[in-house]
Write a protein that holds these residues in place. Structure first.
Motif, short mmCIF file in Angstrom:
data_model
loop_
_atom_site.label_atom_id
_atom_site.label_comp_id
_atom_site.label_asym_id
_atom_site.label_seq_id
_atom_site.Cartn_x
_atom_site.Cartn_y
_atom_site.Cartn_z
N PRO A 28 52.61 32.52 29.38
CA PRO A 28 51.17 32.85 29.37
C PRO A 28 50.73 33.36 28.00
O PRO A 28 51.49 34.02 27.28
CB PRO A 28 51.05 33.94 30.43
CG PRO A 28 52.42 34.55 30.51
CD PRO A 28 53.37 33.42 30.25
N VAL A 29 49.50 33.04 27.64
CA VAL A 29 48.96 33.50 26.36
C VAL A 29 48.05 34.71 26.53
O VAL A 29 47.56 35.28 25.55
CB VAL A 29 48.16 32.37 25.68
CG1 VAL A 29 49.07 31.19 25.37
CG2 VAL A 29 46.98 31.93 26.54
N ALA A 30 47.82 35.12 27.79
CA ALA A 30 46.97 36.28 28.06
C ALA A 30 47.32 36.84 29.44
O ALA A 30 47.88 36.14 30.29
CB ALA A 30 45.50 35.91 28.00
N GLN A 31 47.01 38.11 29.63
CA GLN A 31 47.21 38.78 30.91
C GLN A 31 45.93 39.49 31.30
O GLN A 31 45.15 39.92 30.45
CB GLN A 31 48.35 39.80 30.81
CG GLN A 31 49.71 39.21 30.45
CD GLN A 31 50.33 38.43 31.60
OE1 GLN A 31 49.93 38.60 32.76
NE2 GLN A 31 51.31 37.58 31.28
N ALA A 32 45.70 39.61 32.60
CA ALA A 32 44.52 40.32 33.09
C ALA A 32 44.87 41.02 34.40
O ALA A 32 45.59 40.44 35.23
CB ALA A 32 43.35 39.36 33.30
N LEU A 34 42.36 30.67 28.66
CA LEU A 34 43.39 31.69 28.44
C LEU A 34 44.34 31.82 29.63
O LEU A 34 45.29 32.59 29.58
CB LEU A 34 42.74 33.05 28.15
CG LEU A 34 42.05 33.17 26.78
CD1 LEU A 34 41.28 34.48 26.70
CD2 LEU A 34 43.08 33.08 25.66
N GLY A 35 44.05 31.10 30.70
CA GLY A 35 44.96 31.09 31.85
C GLY A 35 44.89 32.30 32.74
O GLY A 35 45.83 32.56 33.51
N VAL A 36 43.78 33.05 32.70
CA VAL A 36 43.67 34.24 33.54
C VAL A 36 42.75 34.02 34.73
O VAL A 36 42.57 34.92 35.55
CB VAL A 36 43.19 35.45 32.71
CG1 VAL A 36 44.25 35.85 31.70
CG2 VAL A 36 41.88 35.15 32.01
N HIS A 37 42.14 32.84 34.82
CA HIS A 37 41.28 32.52 35.96
C HIS A 37 41.37 31.03 36.27
O HIS A 37 41.59 30.21 35.38
CB HIS A 37 39.80 32.85 35.66
CG HIS A 37 39.43 34.27 35.92
ND1 HIS A 37 39.44 34.82 37.18
CD2 HIS A 37 39.02 35.25 35.08
CE1 HIS A 37 39.05 36.09 37.11
NE2 HIS A 37 38.81 36.37 35.85
N TRP A 38 41.20 30.72 37.55
CA TRP A 38 41.01 29.34 37.96
C TRP A 38 39.57 28.93 37.67
O TRP A 38 38.68 29.79 37.56
CB TRP A 38 41.29 29.18 39.46
CG TRP A 38 42.64 29.62 39.90
CD1 TRP A 38 42.92 30.74 40.64
CD2 TRP A 38 43.89 28.98 39.67
NE1 TRP A 38 44.27 30.83 40.88
CE2 TRP A 38 44.90 29.76 40.29
CE3 TRP A 38 44.27 27.81 38.99
CZ2 TRP A 38 46.24 29.43 40.27
CZ3 TRP A 38 45.61 27.47 38.95
CH2 TRP A 38 46.59 28.26 39.59
N PHE A 39 39.34 27.62 37.59
CA PHE A 39 37.97 27.14 37.37
C PHE A 39 37.05 27.60 38.50
O PHE A 39 35.90 27.98 38.27
CB PHE A 39 37.96 25.61 37.28
CG PHE A 39 36.58 25.03 37.35
CD1 PHE A 39 35.71 25.14 36.27
CD2 PHE A 39 36.13 24.39 38.50
CE1 PHE A 39 34.41 24.62 36.34
CE2 PHE A 39 34.85 23.87 38.57
CZ PHE A 39 33.99 23.99 37.49
N SER A 40 37.53 27.57 39.73
CA SER A 40 36.69 27.98 40.86
C SER A 40 36.35 29.46 40.81
O SER A 40 35.31 29.88 41.33
CB SER A 40 37.38 27.64 42.19
OG SER A 40 38.67 28.21 42.25
#
Length: 255
Positions: free
Chosen positions: A142-146, A200-206
């Motif tokens: 991952p490139v980011a965390q949330a 950034l990979g911390v959320h899905w599109f939906s």
């Protein structure tokens, strides 16, 4: 002496103004209703793990994640935009500053609208997150965390409500030649917020779509309430595209 023809023209002008104002009130209500219905439908699809939507979510996450992993400079730009420029704390602070400025000008009702829109958006988004409890994407490298849950995207929802506040409050102060550009900046910013969260990979599109829809519903409902107050208070009619309170462009409005 005022002639009957003049009186008829004045009456017809008032009727046209009333119709335009009623249309704006109905438009705000319709936008809120449509956004709420679409959000509810999206929530059902998310909870039911509808396969086509899941495929869109996973496909978008993988493609954008690969791009982020292989282009560190691009990823750094996304971090700056997402974590600083369009961060919810930054946007809410800007709304707070705008609210204080409105209070200093005596526009306390407009200040209350701005504050309620921002606070309601934040609280409603948090409540839905807790109820849905959707996990964030789990990507390799991952490139980011949330922290917290994923649906709806708080960034996307805050972007929608905040930029709605900025545009509808400040529009009367902006020269007409620049208003289309301001709308474009607001729309691109709202879209950009959502894009950075997925990239950034911390959320899905939906998640992002849900944040946009829920934020739009909140902004439309509070706008409808403000418009209804202007009607009951007998304030002047506001043409579409003039902002919520054109009096800001003049002297400080009466308290």
């Amino acid at each position: 002496m005022v002639t009957r023809a003049v009186l008829r023209r004045l009456a017809e002008r008032r009727r046209r103004a009333d119709r335009r104002y009623a249309a704006r009130l109905l438009a705000s209500t319709a936008v809120a209703a449509v956004a709420a219905v679409l959000f509810a439908l999206l929530l059902v699809l998310v909870e039911g793990q509808w396969r086509p939507l899941r495929q869109i979510d996973v496909g978008a996450a993988r493609r954008l994640h690969e791009l982020a992993v292989h282009h560190p400079a691009w990823t750094d730009v996304l971090h700056v935009l997402s974590d600083r420029v369009w961060d919810p704390v930054t946007l809410r602070a800007a709304v707070a500053v705008l609210t204080l400025w409105l209070l200093r000008r005596g526009a306390w009702r407009l200040a209350a609208w701005a504050a309620v829109t921002a606070v309601a958006g934040g609280l409603i988004g948090l409540l839905v997150k807790v109820v849905v409890e959707r996990a964030r994407p789990a990507l390799q490298d991952p490139v980011a965390q949330a922290p917290g849950y994923s649906f709806p995207s708080g960034h996307a929802m805050t972007g929608m409500t905040s930029f709605a506040v900025f545009v509808l409050v400040l529009l009367p102060l902006i020269p007409r030649a620049w208003r289309v550009a301001c709308w474009c900046v607001a729309v691109l910013s709202v879209l950009g917020v959502g894009f950075t969260r997925v990239a950034l990979g911390v959320h899905w599109f939906s998640d992002v779509l849900g944040g946009w829809l829920l934020g739009l519903a909140v902004a439309a409902l509070t706008t409808w309430a403000f418009e209804a107050w202007r009607t009951e208070a007998g304030r002047g009619r506001v043409p579409v595209g003039e902002g919520l309170e054109p009096e800001l462009a003049e002297a400080a409005p009466e308290r």
